[in-house]
Design a protein around this motif. Structure first.
Motif, PDB file in Angstrom:
ATOM      1  N   ALA A  83      50.245  42.145  51.740  1.00  0.00           N
ATOM      2  CA  ALA A  83      48.895  42.391  51.231  1.00  0.00           C
ATOM      3  C   ALA A  83      48.489  41.333  50.211  1.00  0.00           C
ATOM      4  O   ALA A  83      47.345  40.846  50.213  1.00  0.00           O
ATOM      5  N   SER A  84      49.410  40.965  49.335  1.00  0.00           N
ATOM      6  CA  SER A  84      49.135  39.930  48.347  1.00  0.00           C
ATOM      7  C   SER A  84      48.809  38.609  49.028  1.00  0.00           C
ATOM      8  O   SER A  84      47.877  37.894  48.618  1.00  0.00           O
ATOM      9  N   THR A  85      49.545  38.287  50.090  1.00  0.00           N
ATOM     10  CA  THR A  85      49.326  37.032  50.806  1.00  0.00           C
ATOM     11  C   THR A  85      47.930  36.977  51.421  1.00  0.00           C
ATOM     12  O   THR A  85      47.261  35.934  51.388  1.00  0.00           O
ATOM     13  N   LEU A  86      47.451  38.071  51.974  1.00  0.00           N
ATOM     14  CA  LEU A  86      46.107  38.106  52.541  1.00  0.00           C
ATOM     15  C   LEU A  86      45.035  37.964  51.471  1.00  0.00           C
ATOM     16  O   LEU A  86      43.966  37.409  51.714  1.00  0.00           O
ATOM     17  N   THR A  87      45.309  38.463  50.278  1.00  0.00           N
ATOM     18  CA  THR A  87      44.320  38.430  49.205  1.00  0.00           C
ATOM     19  C   THR A  87      43.989  37.005  48.775  1.00  0.00           C
ATOM     20  O   THR A  87      42.861  36.725  48.340  1.00  0.00           O
ATOM     21  N   TYR A  88      44.945  36.072  48.913  1.00  0.00           N
ATOM     22  CA  TYR A  88      44.666  34.682  48.558  1.00  0.00           C
ATOM     23  C   TYR A  88      43.475  34.139  49.346  1.00  0.00           C
ATOM     24  O   TYR A  88      42.711  33.311  48.848  1.00  0.00           O
ATOM     25  N   GLY A  89      43.342  34.575  50.601  1.00  0.00           N
ATOM     26  CA  GLY A  89      42.271  34.075  51.452  1.00  0.00           C
ATOM     27  C   GLY A  89      40.912  34.657  51.147  1.00  0.00           C
ATOM     28  O   GLY A  89      39.897  34.183  51.689  1.00  0.00           O
ATOM     29  N   LEU A  90      40.846  35.674  50.288  1.00  0.00           N
ATOM     30  CA  LEU A  90      39.567  36.320  49.976  1.00  0.00           C
ATOM     31  C   LEU A  90      38.890  35.680  48.773  1.00  0.00           C
ATOM     32  O   LEU A  90      37.688  35.415  48.800  1.00  0.00           O
ATOM     33  N   ILE A  91      39.620  35.459  47.714  1.00  0.00           N
ATOM     34  CA  ILE A  91      39.059  34.921  46.468  1.00  0.00           C
ATOM     35  C   ILE A  91      40.002  33.853  45.929  1.00  0.00           C
ATOM     36  O   ILE A  91      41.209  34.098  45.795  1.00  0.00           O
ATOM     37  N   GLN A  92      39.464  32.685  45.617  1.00  0.00           N
ATOM     38  CA  GLN A  92      40.280  31.623  45.027  1.00  0.00           C
ATOM     39  C   GLN A  92      39.898  31.456  43.568  1.00  0.00           C
ATOM     40  O   GLN A  92      38.854  30.899  43.243  1.00  0.00           O
ATOM     41  N   HIS A  93      40.753  31.973  42.698  1.00  0.00           N
ATOM     42  CA  HIS A  93      40.570  31.815  41.256  1.00  0.00           C
ATOM     43  C   HIS A  93      41.948  31.741  40.620  1.00  0.00           C
ATOM     44  O   HIS A  93      42.828  32.562  40.914  1.00  0.00           O
ATOM     45  N   PRO A  94      42.190  30.762  39.753  1.00  0.00           N
ATOM     46  CA  PRO A  94      43.539  30.590  39.195  1.00  0.00           C
ATOM     47  C   PRO A  94      44.110  31.830  38.525  1.00  0.00           C
ATOM     48  O   PRO A  94      45.303  32.121  38.680  1.00  0.00           O
ATOM     49  N   SER A  95      43.273  32.587  37.811  1.00  0.00           N
ATOM     50  CA  SER A  95      43.779  33.778  37.127  1.00  0.00           C
ATOM     51  C   SER A  95      44.241  34.830  38.125  1.00  0.00           C
ATOM     52  O   SER A  95      45.314  35.433  37.967  1.00  0.00           O
ATOM     53  N   LEU A  96      43.427  35.062  39.159  1.00  0.00           N
ATOM     54  CA  LEU A  96      43.816  36.022  40.194  1.00  0.00           C
ATOM     55  C   LEU A  96      45.054  35.547  40.930  1.00  0.00           C
ATOM     56  O   LEU A  96      45.985  36.319  41.170  1.00  0.00           O
TER      57      LEU A  96
END
Length: 421
Positions: A83-96
């Protein structure tokens, strides 16, 4: 060897698939942040978050395994990692992304604890060496092969994350469908850091400095590759070359250390690592770059198992599992700081600053190693044990040491959840 590993083939398949999916994420994330214009220190912070999660997981994830069992814990860690890996593709922000990398590190540590404690439980005194070798082949070959997925980003920005998530999710199947019985949870014994440093200052310091070197490398090597002009495919080849070079040289250097005063081989390895790092800092191109990358991997990857072997030479057999756990934590602590310090060097000296940092760390350890060689007597040849290569994963890797005595394994299935150090 095939007959030996057949009972644990599902565990080996799981770690191979998982590393093929997750092993290239550090490279991919660094490249994406660099392309988005993030400062080198920000990329280093994101990399540090992963190693911080790995360290926390090595200390605490065992509590979850003890509570719910190996199979359920493994499924939970892998599901969260996917799930974490998929989240990278949704929003690109260094803090997230830093928060996600912290989660990734914790989950990967949990997976390693599940797999390594399970393998340790299944391995007998005559089979631990073969099972450990098979485990390391699965681990590093999966990680090297996964680098080839980097180029899929040219098809679509989210494709690499989606493929990684698919592979990570598929890693659940061999474990959940295995016919084998998971081991019963248990607690491990602790060896104090004081006792570890008393036994081997060189081994303890070497583990920490190896963490600095490799933490900086894994966090920022992709940035180095792009800034010296490599495209995605060449960057993937560069990373895979370092990993495969690391696998190739561990045994030759280890066997050499069995025949000589092991400290001299450690000294030579740190000296050679510093030299190769200086070559890479000059930003060579073409075949020279790949040859230097293979040499850097071969030398730097060998440093940790050499330090483990040196520590084991100076400990009782009943202390070795606990010592391996403390050495992993020292390595992880170094890896947490490595990306931040290496980012500072890159900010001051450009792309080659990454390997100037590696050279500086290796040079400091070279000086310390020479001092220890002069200050302490060597271990007698008849008392020096045989070299055994080890992954730098979690304290549970120590259960696969062929030299560990059987009685200790019965009480060392899961690391202490108290965090006692």
């Amino acid at each position: 060897m095939l007959a030996v590993v057949r009972p644990v083939r599902s565990l080996l398949a799981a770690i191979f698939i998982l590393m093929a999916g997750s092993g290239f994420l550090a490279t991919l994330i660094g490249l994406r942040l660099e392309r988005a214009g993030s400062a080198t220190i920000v990329i280093g912070l994101v990399a540090t978050a992963y190693f911080a999660g790995l360290t926390i997981g090595a200390l605490r994830a065992g509590r979850i395994v003890c509570r719910v069992g190996h199979i359920r814990a493994f499924a939970a860690f892998v599901a969260l990692l996917s799930a974490s890996t998929l989240t990278y593709g949704l929003i690109q922000h260094p803090s997230l992304w830093a928060a996600l990398r912290l989660v990734d590190g914790f989950c990967v540590a949990g997976v390693f604890i599940c797999i390594e404690s399970w393998l340790g439980d299944r391995a007998g005194s005559e089979t631990r060496g073969s099972i450990l070798a098979a485990y390391m082949i699965a681990l590093y070959s999966g990680q090297a092969l996964g680098q080839m997925l980097l180029s899929t980003g040219e098809i679509g920005p989210a494709i690499p994350f989606q493929l990684a998530s698919i592979l990570i999710t598929l890693a659940i199947l061999p474990v959940c469908l295995t016919h084998g019985t998971a081991p019963a949870p248990g607690e491990g014994r602790s060896l104090s850091f004081g006792r570890l440093f008393e036994a081997s200052p060189l081994g303890a310091a070497g583990a920490a400095f190896t963490g600095l070197i490799l933490g900086g490398f894994y966090g920022l090597a992709a940035i180095f590759a792009r800034r010296v002009g490599l495209d995605l495919a060449a960057t993937a080849n560069f990373m895979a070359t370092v990993i495969l070079g690391g696998v190739a040289l561990q045994w030759p250097l280890g066997r050499l250390s069995d025949r000589l005063d092991r400290r001299r081989v450690i000294i030579a390895s740190f000296a050679a690592t510093a030299l190769v790092s200086f070559v890479l800092a000059a930003e060579p191109a073409g075949a020279m770059l790949l040859a230097s990358a293979a040499a850097f991997g071969g030398l730097s990857f060998a440093l940790y198992p050499l330090c483990v072997a040196h520590v084991n030479d100076r400990l009782l057999a009943t202390e070795r599992v606990s010592a391996s756990g403390q050495l992993v934590l020292l390595y992880s602590g170094g890896a947490v700081l490595g990306p931040l310090l290496a980012a500072g060097f890159m900010g001051a000296a450009g792309a080659g600053g990454l390997f100037l940092f590696s050279a500086a760390c290796a040079a400091l350890m070279l000086i310390f190693s020479v001092w220890r060689l002069l200050a302490a007597a060597p271990v007698p040849a008849e008392a020096q044990g045989e070299f055994q290569t080890f992954p730098r994963t979690t304290p549970m890797a120590g259960l696969l040491d062929p030299k560990v005595e059987e009685p200790e394994l019965a009480g060392a299935t899961i690391p202490s959840s108290t965090g006692e150090r």
